[in-house]
Design an enzyme around this catalytic site. Sequence first.
Site, PDB file in Angstrom:
ATOM      1  CG  HIS A 147      39.611  41.285  32.541  1.00  0.00           C
ATOM      2  ND1 HIS A 147      40.184  41.393  31.292  1.00  0.00           N
ATOM      3  CD2 HIS A 147      40.630  41.070  33.403  1.00  0.00           C
ATOM      4  CE1 HIS A 147      41.494  41.243  31.403  1.00  0.00           C
ATOM      5  NE2 HIS A 147      41.786  41.052  32.675  1.00  0.00           N
ATOM      6  CE1 TYR A 195      37.965  48.009  45.450  1.00  0.00           C
ATOM      7  CE2 TYR A 195      40.016  46.770  45.409  1.00  0.00           C
ATOM      8  CZ  TYR A 195      39.232  47.772  45.943  1.00  0.00           C
ATOM      9  OH  TYR A 195      39.720  48.536  46.968  1.00  0.00           O
TER      10      TYR A 195
END
Length: 183
Positions: free
Chosen positions: A61, A147
């Site tokens: 995303h 991440y």
Amino acid sequence: MQDLTPPAFGTNRHFFTLRLADPQDDVLLRRIGKLRAAMRSTLRHHRFRIDAIAVLPATIHMIWTLPHENTDIANRIGMFKARFSKHLPPATYRSPSQIKKGEKGIWQRGYWCHPLRNAAEFNRYRALIYHSPVQAGLCKTPQDWQYSSIHRDLARGYPLPAPLGSAAPPVIPQPFEIARVAL
């Protein structure tokens, strides 16, 4: 040199979701170094700013801000996907069409893209990005997920976005900075 000043909403700021063809694969995390290199290479050739990003095992995303004079999203996404895929073997199953086109079958075709029209949408999608690892059951808090660009934003003093459905003031990271994101 491209103009990289922050644009008005609705023209050059977009939320993206990219998915692997195999939703059970975790190659995005296993090959995070190659993913970072693919992103850096894409940024060198076609500038944009990464406002927010979270890399999950089979999904990415992101919010990108593109320069005013070059808003070619499809080319940037395609370049990124191709640069990452070239380091991987082809998927176990590929359709005849994928084989004919020389595709490795790693990514789902296309991507989901939504232009952000205002600060409220930016804030909502930023919250979605940062809370997505929690919603996926990968960690307990957004800060636990390594991440993600949440760590960059928190280091800059931006508050943790409230989970979706909570009231929170819009937070638009400024000043404009190009691609200094540790995935």
